[in-house]
Design an enzyme around this catalytic site. Structure first.
Site, short mmCIF file in Angstrom:
data_model
loop_
_atom_site.label_atom_id
_atom_site.label_comp_id
_atom_site.label_asym_id
_atom_site.label_seq_id
_atom_site.Cartn_x
_atom_site.Cartn_y
_atom_site.Cartn_z
N SER A 171 0.82 -1.22 0.00
CA SER A 171 0.00 0.00 0.00
C SER A 171 0.85 1.26 0.00
CB SER A 171 -0.89 0.04 1.25
OG SER A 171 -1.96 -0.83 1.12
N GLU A 176 -1.60 -14.86 0.34
CA GLU A 176 -2.17 -14.07 1.43
C GLU A 176 -3.62 -14.42 1.66
OE1 GLU A 176 -1.51 -9.89 0.97
OE2 GLU A 176 -3.04 -9.32 2.42
#
Lengths: 382, 401, 382, 401
Positions: B134, B250
């Site tokens: 991010s 993930e």
């Protein structure tokens, strides 16, 4: 991060037979019960297609959960579930629900003679039904006010039954009554019904055929009583079996409503965009999907427990969860299906209303979700 | 590799016994419930010790190759351990980014040298890993990464910033998505993927204070930070594919994780227990019909999610609308935890107004903290709103919003 | 079609004075309580700005609901509402809530001497508070276990109180106790507090200053007891007054959270669009708005009834509705405010958490919405 | 015109007395609850008689000019009548499109001749009016009307279709939005507004069956239907402005309606009464704690909406986020009715599965019908989803979706 339940101690049992039956039933219902056919049958008094019923019988579907010794396949109700789900999805009209339940009642509490007489017939296509509900509307099947009184060596029935499904087409009706102040069940054959004993009810789901049954004037001999000592257990079993079948029908119905919604969202345009691109419609449709997924997981878990140990708390809890989950999800999904069709959704012509009506039917038969949650609280929060 | 059923049962007994004997005692302070909540040194050291202990007992990376420090056993052994751990609400594995994301990635597409260099210390928690995906200006739009990596000789020079970097303050390495070429047709091109050492010059770590008042996230700044070229994972410019692969690990869409969980989920059972002990209006909360109804709803939902997982493994029951069960896990679980947290607080009546640190706060204030921390899952890793877009588009085939 | 309630028999009374006060208070709070100031005060032990407090006192805000004969303006609590709402919106920190409530208690149940001594002081800025809550956490203020025992011609207090707001700054505390087995209230002056009687509590709303109060060791003379026969009525009155003030504070807070949300939705871009253009964010924000509107209408209706006939069922119902409505709407709004801020919302730095904490505080003080609805059911569904 | 308070009080007494004496008795069949539900002749005649009776008693159009058949009195008199009617759940006014939309429009911008021709018969229900706005392909997008009106001599020739036309099967006139010019820059231009006689040649009316199984809506087809040019309302090409004005009247954003309501709203009080009579599990539904909680929620919501209306009249309490209270009326009320209807059905347990026509259906099945008919309000006149867009954009200033 992985949130998937590696920890899950729960397993869903699903056999090769079930997988095959599911595939066959899905194809059968898709082909034989297109929506035009569903609508055509709705306007007919009988409400189902006898030739398809015979086909079902010859496929052995009416005996899947009956012992082999009585002409069945010796499988369990878990196999009936894989038939009921696709039927629900295509709104397939037939007395499958009632006939299957009646067989369950006989298997549980019929005398040997009764089982020998009726079960093989049922497996071959004889339609049977149950008269379990009463004007008081209580979902508790042991709340019985109808009576069987002994008169002149036989039985005289008194009282009234409601929501007797497919009664006009049935060869026999299993009627719950009080006999000697205890719950009992009497086999009433078609021939024993006085004229006007049955009158058709107007119910919210127009694909269903439901009747009120006036018992006054009906007589039966004492051999038509099911085994008294097994009655409490049998009523409980039939209650849970009905719930399980309704959950399957509702999961299927929700799947049908979801298909219909997605198709409309992908074809209808407003303000120069497909309406499915609007999150106000897309996101609740995803909620329909996740509701369906959840209800379906509950359903098949309940089915796999039900076969094994229907009396146990675990199975009862699983079955009630399946019903509560399916009826809430289907209520939401069929409601949104109407809303998202806009003006079209408001018409009789649009199929959304068929699913909404089916959802209401399934919700209010054999206990709505709040009622089941109250029962679940007693089991789970002891 | 064929697995002997009896051997597995024997192993399960052994595992149960080990965890019975070695489960950590209450440390006397509030432990984090997820790897995103590690805010203090004492929490970190406690958790690192615990991971090392589990690894040294042979219960982590059981299915990873022996050559690199794994156990070399079939996956079912690790599955048994995972199940036993989850059942007991034990502390999670603090190096989960290494164990579940970076580790599988390196084993899957790393070089021999990379495997030798990183895998063992991931398992032992010697090297903590963090993830640099991010960025401040486009949290949900990963492919829009703007952190620049400019090749100069045998180094890449990094400039820019990553945010929401869990564990960066204790990490030795970061899996990092950076832009090596900004003159591309689409944002998906020109990205590269690095295994970056956190001690490179010019890297600064600024802790981010969470809404709970605690720490656990960071913003990481890169100012002309040089990375050796062999930190590159995959080809230059093909970082997006590597990132997508990482996301698969993930999200659990692809297997190969070393084991252990990333969080201690709050179970409805714990909330039921709470409802038995707290009172509302003088009567135990659990006697209230309305509360009972809600508890049953939560129990049904919790069970439904677990059963979704079970059904996903049965092909004939998961073939319709494929992907739906797996893709909705994060959405359902995170929103469920958020609502469950709010409900658990409501059971406490007036005392719900206490906060962590007050002696009167029930369970040291874990419910208050949990309510706030729940947003890390409904926001992080793609907000719930974005999850719904993804599911609507990929599973139902609805047009893009 | 017109759906607007021409039929509405309900009216909201709102005076010129209220309109003016609302305007003044809105401007005052906006100017004097910017968010940086709110945050700065949070880290200070005292938690409020004494000079602003003096300003409030000189504006007469502490006496709006006090009789003129004791130095007040002779208006009602409905006027205090128009002050509390803007304070809530700006998270303005001060002992306004407690001091106003303490005055209400004195007005209702104080002896003439007590009123003469304290009310004029309070109107001029003396801080007062109430100690009404106990470790059992019951919201019913008549559930009292603390005691005042008569010893040597005076009173000796026993027990513990919780959530005593602004106690460290208060000149006096009104403590509810049992005296001769009946609810009573004792005035405890600051000087009478032993060292360590007060300890600060860590509460979810960091703008609040809350204390536990150990009563053991505190003595008072018998003249410090409020009028016994008025106590039940006064406790009920204070309970409803607290609810009304909290509703105002929460309506204001929700308005602040809505502003914050809308501003972010109009500035933040993702995937090349302002995020406010996404219906997934826009529509729940509209729900925040309609929730605010509804809660605010309930609030001002409750305020207009409260002044007139606080004991009546109608007023009680209106006040409880205002609280239930405001706390549900604020809970939803402040929760979405965090969620819609994405990663930023997860930080301490983002103001969304301030509103969420305030919402939780307001929800759990003096009864949450489920509790009030149960009380409302008793009133409305008799 | 100054109004004497005592005169008003006197008048209120008189009104109460009149409605006490003249309220219609149960006709022995299920009456419609809104003007969108008039499906049978007997329903229509009953309702038309009732409107005429109210008009002849002097209680309709009280504030409309005497010259055209109105009462020439100040508005407060009509307000009193409206309140008394709403209080009693009397049948609605069947010609509500005339009374509330077309009538005010004609009075506001019609010619003297139009006023003389139409107003009195609107009030007496002699001439029923319907509205031709929606078209099949763009229900929500009114301005996109495609029905063509081509000027030929002193006539316009109409071709196309309107849909969802309530009352068209009994209407003498239609307020109609049609396209007189299709070569314009924006869809808002080139529209014209007509007061169209329904007996013009080439007009065909096809009833639409509703999801309840009943009728009440129609599709109206125009095939070379000639309209005299003096049917035009406003200027040619400026129909959108006239339509917007009509919508103002329709939504109550502008006053001038003749009075009476368009529907009988279900009040929570009726549902409470139902909860007292029906049983669930052998006990009266109203004793169930969960049901009590829901009833209180509905009572709060109902009260909140009424109080919104009261607050909207107090400027200092309605000046912030202006428009919000009025613009949300339709959204809140329609969604409320939809949820209330579903809840009312749920109280009936098993017997909820009956339907209109069955003797066992509670209250002749009005709850089942109500559940389905509720969609006419959440869909018609702009769906709830569109309402939220409008409010979000106009009140909160959020960007377009």
């Amino acid at each position: 991060m992985s949130l998937v339940g590696e920890s899950s101690a729960w397993k869903i049992a699903f056999s090769e037979e079930q997988a095959q039956l599911l595939e066959v039933a899905a194809a059968f219902c898709r082909e034989k019960s297109p929506i035009e056919k569903v609508r055509a049958l709705m306007t007919e008094e009988k409400g189902f297609d006898k030739s398809l019923w015979d086909e079902i019988a010859s496929l052995g579907w009416l005996g899947v959960a009956a012992p082999e010794s009585y002409g069945g396949s010796g499988l369990s109700l878990a196999e009936a579930i894989v038939l009921a789900e696709p039927m629900g999805r295509r709104l397939f009209a037939s007395p499958f629900f009632t006939t299957t339940l009646a067989a369950q009642m006989l298997i549980r509490a019929g005398t040997e003679t009764q089982k020998k007489r009726w079960l093989p017939k049922i497996c071959e296509g004889t339609i049977a039904t149950l008269a379990l509900h009463e004007p008081h509307g209580d979902w508790d099947l042991t709340n019985i006010t109808a009576r069987a009184e002994e008169r002149e060596g036989g039985l005289r029935l008194v009282g009234e039954k409601r929501f007797v499904l497919d009664a006009a087409a049935a060869e026999m009706i299993l009627v719950s009554v009080l006999h000697k102040d205890a719950p009992a069940c009497v086999i009433v054959e078609k021939a024993a019904l006085p004229k006007a004993a049955l009158s058709r009810e107007t119910v919210i789901d127009e694909t269903k055929r439901s009747y009120r049954l006036k018992l006054d004037g009906i007589t039966a001999d004492c051999q038509s009583l099911l085994s008294a000592e097994k009655m409490t257990d049998a009523l409980h079993h039939v209650h849970l079996a009905a719930i399980l079948l309704l959950s399957a029908e509702m999961c299927g119905g929700l799947s049908g409503a979801l298909d219909l919604t997605v198709e409309y969202l992908n074809t209808r345009r407003q303000f120069d965009r497909f309406i499915g691109s609007y999150q106000a419609l897309k996101h609740p449709t995803v909620d329909m999907l996740t509701g369906w997924d959840m209800a379906r997981s509950h359903l098949y878990y309940a089915a796999s427990l039900f076969g094994k140990m229907a009396a146990a708390d675990d199975a009862e809890a699983a079955v009630r969860m399946a019903k509560a989950s399916a009826s809430d999800a289907f209520a939401f999904g069929s409601d949104r299906c109407i809303q998202f069709h806009g003006g079209m959704g408001f018409t009789y012509e649009c199929d959304a209303q068929l699913y909404r009506r089916r959802a209401l039917w399934g919700e209010y038969m054999h206990g709505d979700s709040a009622w089941h949650r109250a029962r679940l609280a007693d089991i789970l929060l002891k | 590799m064929a697995v002997d059923k009896e051997e597995l049962q024997e192993f399960q007994k052994e595992v149960k016994a080990w965890f019975d004997a070695n489960a950590p005692k209450d440390p006397g302070f509030l432990l984090p419930q997820s790897f995103m909540e590690v805010g203090t040194d004492k929490q970190f050291h406690f958790l690192r010790d615990w991971q090392r202990e589990v690894y040294e007992a042979g219960y982590l990376g059981m299915a990873w190759p022996e050559d690199y420090g794994g156990g070399g056993k079939p996956q079912p052994f690790q599955d048994i351990v995972n199940r036993e751990m989850a059942k007991r609400s034990l502390p999670f594995m603090v190096n989960i980014i290494g164990l579940s994301w970076a580790g599988p990635l390196i084993l899957n597409m790393g070089t021999e040298a990379q495997k030798r260099a990183y895998i063992k210390n991931i398992l032992s928690a010697e090297d903590i890993w963090c993830q640099g995906f991010s960025e401040p200006d486009h949290g949900s739009d990963l492919a829009n990464a703007q952190l620049r990596a400019k090749k100069t000789g045998d180094h890449y020079l990094l400039n820019g910033s990553k945010i929401w970097t869990t564990l960066a303050h204790v990490a030795k390495y970061m899996i990092l998505l950076a832009r090596t070429d900004s003159q591309t047709n689409t944002k998906y091109e020109g990205l590269s993927f690095f295994l970056a050492p956190m001690d490179a010059p010019g890297i600064e770590i600024a802790p981010i204070r969470k809404l709970t008042g605690e720490y656990g996230f960071n913003q990481v700044f890169f100012a002309d930070s040089p990375l050796p070229a062999d930190c590159l994972m995959g080809e230059e410019g093909e970082g997006w594919m590597v990132a997508v692969k990482t996301l698969q690990f993930e999200r659990g869409a692809e297997g190969g994780q070393a084991g252990g969980t990333s969080m201690v989920r709050t179970s409805v059972g714990e909330v039921v227990a709470l409802a038995r002990t707290v009172k509302r209006g003088g009567r135990p909360a659990i006697e209230d019909a309305h509360i009972r109804d809600q508890l049953v709803r939560f129990l049904m939902e919790e069970k439904g999610m677990r059963l979704n997982g079970a059904r996903a493994k049965i092909k004939p029951l998961a073939s319709e609308r494929p992907g739906s069960l797996l893709m909705s896990v994060k959405l359902l679980e995170s929103e469920f935890q958020r609502r469950l947290g709010a409900f658990a607080l409501s059971l406490q009546g007036m005392n719900a107004a206490y906060y962590m640190g007050d002696p009167e706060a029930a369970d040291r204030g874990r419910w208050q903290r949990g309510l706030f921390n729940a947003f890390s899952a409904t926001i992080g890793g793609g907000t719930s709103e974005i999850q719904k877009n993804i599911i609507g588009e990929r599973v139902l085939g609805l047009p893009k919003s």
